[in-house]
Write an enzyme that holds these catalytic residues in place. Structure first.
Site, PDB file in Angstrom:
ATOM      1  N   SER A 141       0.850  -1.184   0.000  1.00 35.34           N
ATOM      2  CA  SER A 141       0.000   0.000   0.000  1.00 35.34           C
ATOM      3  C   SER A 141       0.888   1.238   0.000  1.00 35.34           C
ATOM      4  O   SER A 141       2.044   1.190   0.450  1.00 35.34           O
ATOM      5  CB  SER A 141      -0.887   0.013   1.249  1.00 35.34           C
ATOM      6  OG  SER A 141      -1.553   1.254   1.397  1.00 35.34           O
ATOM      7  N   TYR A 154      -1.750   0.479  11.026  1.00 30.52           N
ATOM      8  CA  TYR A 154      -1.964  -0.084   9.687  1.00 30.52           C
ATOM      9  C   TYR A 154      -0.769   0.235   8.787  1.00 30.52           C
ATOM     10  O   TYR A 154      -0.251  -0.642   8.084  1.00 30.52           O
ATOM     11  CB  TYR A 154      -3.245   0.470   9.063  1.00 30.52           C
ATOM     12  CG  TYR A 154      -3.383   0.087   7.600  1.00 30.52           C
ATOM     13  CD1 TYR A 154      -3.606  -1.236   7.236  1.00 30.52           C
ATOM     14  CD2 TYR A 154      -3.243   1.036   6.597  1.00 30.52           C
ATOM     15  CE1 TYR A 154      -3.701  -1.605   5.896  1.00 30.52           C
ATOM     16  CE2 TYR A 154      -3.329   0.687   5.267  1.00 30.52           C
ATOM     17  CZ  TYR A 154      -3.568  -0.630   4.919  1.00 30.52           C
ATOM     18  OH  TYR A 154      -3.646  -0.996   3.596  1.00 30.52           O
TER      19      TYR A 154
END
Length: 253
Positions: A141, A154
């Site tokens: 990501s 995260y």
């Protein structure tokens, strides 16, 4: 002999789209995830659309070390034929600041995004390194490069995916096994629904802008694994045109 690809988190989103994209390239597919019914639907879809490929299903929770271990043991012989591993399973939970966060959410993200990826990769890489061929694609990501408020843990898990991709590539040097880390920006999948737990809140994440679609990432995965054996696409950062950076989004009113 069939070319096999194993995809984690194949029951929706990028995983589902990647199964279709790799089937287009002639890969037989080992599709895995937690939701058996959805995997069955995907398998039926693939068999209808791509009758020449083979498919296999395995249902397990990638965040559960024992379940992963059982999967690897039960399918040890099958894993020897896997040429492409797509570590797609992953999630985010919550947007609270660290001082207010639910620590259980941290455990779920770490167990899924880091430990799950590691445990599955270990089982597959054992075979790839022995036969001196294979390709691991990790779905990272942009959060693995840039951090934002309410997303620290995260982001840390996706920073770990980037570090693990680098480490795999170094450790596998000389085995002909390739490693690619694909780092998407905003993709309209179940990601925000899982994170926020509310569909209306999830819809607002993409309101007024055009996000990436699961198909966009899946096509990129297929392109990476179809490069000649001497070519390794190391990393790819993919933003939608309406996103210039994490938190910098063009929204049309």
């Amino acid at each position: 002999m069939a070319k096999w690809a194993l995809i984690t988190g194949a029951s929706s989103g990028i995983g589902w789209a990647t199964a279709e994209a790799l089937a287009e390239y002639g890969f037989s597919l080992f599709i895995t995830g937690r939701r058996f019914e959805r995997l069955q639907n995907l398998e039926n879809h693939l068999r209808t659309k791509f009758p020449r490929i083979e498919t296999k299903i395995a249902t397990f929770d990638i965040s559960d070390k024992d379940e992963v271990k059982q999967f690897l043991k039960a399918h040890y012989a099958d894993l020897a034929h896997v040429e492409v591993l797509v570590n797609n399973a992953g999630l985010a939970r919550g947007i609270e600041k660290m001082q207010d966060a639910n620590v259980d959410d941290w455990d779920v993200m770490i167990d899924t995004n880091i430990k799950g990826l590691l445990h599955v990769s270990r089982g597959v890489l054992e075979h790839m390194s022995k036969k001196k061929s294979g390709h691991v694609v990790n779905i990272g990501s942009v959060a693995g490069r840039w951090t934002y408020p309410g997303g620290g843990v995260y982001c840390a898990t996706k920073f770990a995916v980037r570090a693990l991709s680098e480490g795999m590539r170094m450790d596998l040097l000389g085995t002909n096994v390739r490693v690619t880390n694909i780092e998407p920006g905003m993709v309209n999948t179940e990601f925000s629904l899982v994170r926020l737990g509310d569909q209306s809140k999830a819809d607002k994440v993409y309101e007024g802008m055009t996000p990436l679609e699961a198909k966009d990432i899946a096509e990129t995965v297929a392109w990476c694994v179809s490069r000649p054996a001497h070519v390794n696409i190391q990393e790819l950062v993919i933003y939608p045109t309406d996103q210039a950076h994490v938190g910098i989004v063009n929204r049309r009113t």
